[in-house]
Write an enzyme that holds these catalytic residues in place. Structure first.
Site: not given
Length: 421
Positions: A262, A265
């Protein structure tokens, strides 16, 4: 700003021949290398060309422009001379894109991207007393020597040729002003109205997880802390271990990653790991925790975006602890597409220049724990209420400082009480 292994950072320039010596002397990751001062450079025997190269590459790294490192270094120009070039020269000589030129010429702002845009500033929440909520954290009788180490590092960084980005200034930028109200041991950013209030965000817990919820979690090390020249991954799987072994001797920060591919992230992991010299000086360890083990994803994530130890929590127990015993989950449409705060988080991560993919499970929310040494307990717990939320770095650093220097904080608290009287 994508994180780089030290080999990527030095590129094919004059610093590459110094790699073995850098490793021997402990300059073995990018955040540490970037706080080198002139005395350190002389001690290791750097040439003028190598000093210039480090200054250029540090400047580019702060602005997510490392793709131009080899070209700019090969020009033989120092950073001041490069910054004096016109936009036309930067484009014609180095093939810089227009947006990259603007970022390169902006000397005042690096791509730290820590704060959210102004409309998304976190409002103050009700005040909680950190010590009263988890008082065992503050019972240590020994004043940590790490505060002296931190002061020493701060003083030594003053002669750094790229002092604009010195550790001293980093620490100053993270200092919490007087009167700041901590969001509490349990922290999360507020939820935005979704679809004009028609969609309600999932609820979050208000109380810190009990220490018993995390001490016996079984985890497996997927990677070591990255050092120059080491294998990219641990070839043989390490045996499972109790999580409490991680913080038996030193406090630990555990970043629970929702999905390592992600973009948000990765940005969170990189931003936190770039502060590693500060946490090293405070004597606090850094760990990333994954709830899903996809080897190709671990390879893409480490060490490019996270150079520290990566742990596998196969039963997702850390993630359940964040949610008070159950996983915090959100759907893509309601949690992202209809959530203006999540979209702002995505734009923040994209501005840093992080790459992304869509492999793996992405609905389980992550967060962060700060755990004290031994059995002293959980000092801080941050919950990813919206996709892409990350714990404010000033708050994380302040709490780490508090648990490592309890006597100093007790004196400050006593002084503050007397002033109020």
């Amino acid at each position: 700003m994508a994180s780089f292994s030290i080999e990527d950072f030095v590129g094919n320039g004059s610093l590459r021949e110094l790699l073995p010596k850098l490793l021997d002397e402990g300059w073995d990751d990018v955040p540490t290398l970037k706080i080198m001062n002139s005395e350190d450079m002389d001690e290791i025997g750097m040439t003028r060309q190598q000093k210039d190269a480090l200054e250029i590459r540090s400047y580019l790294h702060d602005r997510a422009l490392m793709q131009y490192g080899d070209q700019l270094e090969a020009s033989g120009k120092g950073l001041p001379e490069l910054l004096s070039l016109s936009a036309v020269d930067l484009s014609s000589q180095f093939g810089m894109k227009r947006g990259h030129i603007a970022r390169f010429m902006d000397r005042n702002s690096a791509c730290a991207a820590d704060p959210l845009p102004e409309p998304y500033t976190v409002p103050a929440r009700r005040q909680n007393n950190l010590a009263s909520r988890n008082s065992s954290i503050y019972r240590s009788q020994n004043l940590s020597a790490n505060s002296r180490k931190l002061q020493s590092m701060t003083r030594s960084s003053g002669s750094n040729p790229h002092s604009d980005f010195s550790l001293e200034q980093s620490l100053a930028s993270f200092k919490i002003n007087d009167g700041y109200v901590f969001k509490g041991v349990v922290a999360a950013l507020p939820a935005e109205p979704r679809a004009c209030g028609c969609v309600q965000p999932p609820p979050i817990v208000e109380n810190v997880a009990p220490y018993s919820a995390i001490e016996n979690i079984s985890v497996q090390k997927l990677t070591p802390e990255y050092k120059i020249g080491m294998e990219r991954l641990i070839k043989n799987k390490t045996p499972p271990m109790k999580a409490s072994e991680l913080w038996r001797e030193k406090p630990a920060i555990l970043v629970c990653i929702r999905r390592p591919g992600c973009i948000m992230c990765r940005a969170e992991a990189h931003q936190l790991y770039s502060k590693k010299p500060i946490f090293d000086a405070l004597g606090v360890q850094l760990f990333a925790v994954l709830h899903e083990h996809i080897e190709s994803e671990v390879k893409d994530f480490w060490p490019r975006y996270w150079g520290g130890v990566v742990l596998f929590d196969g039963r997702q127990e850390f993630f359940k602890a964040l949610g008070g015993g159950k996983l915090l989950k959100d759907k893509f449409i309601s949690g992202f597409l209809l959530n203006p705060r999540a979209i702002a988080n995505y734009k923040r991560a994209k501005a840093i220049g992080v790459e992304q993919n869509f492999k793996g499970e992405g609905e389980i929310k992550g967060g962060l724990f700060i755990v004290g040494r031994g059995k002293s307990g959980i000092a801080y717990q941050f919950i990813e209420r919206n996709f892409g939320d990350w714990a404010p770095h000033a708050e994380v650093i302040e709490i780490c400082n508090r648990i490592q220097n309890p006597q100093q904080n007790q004196l400050e608290s006593t002084k503050s009480s007397k002033q109020e009287e």
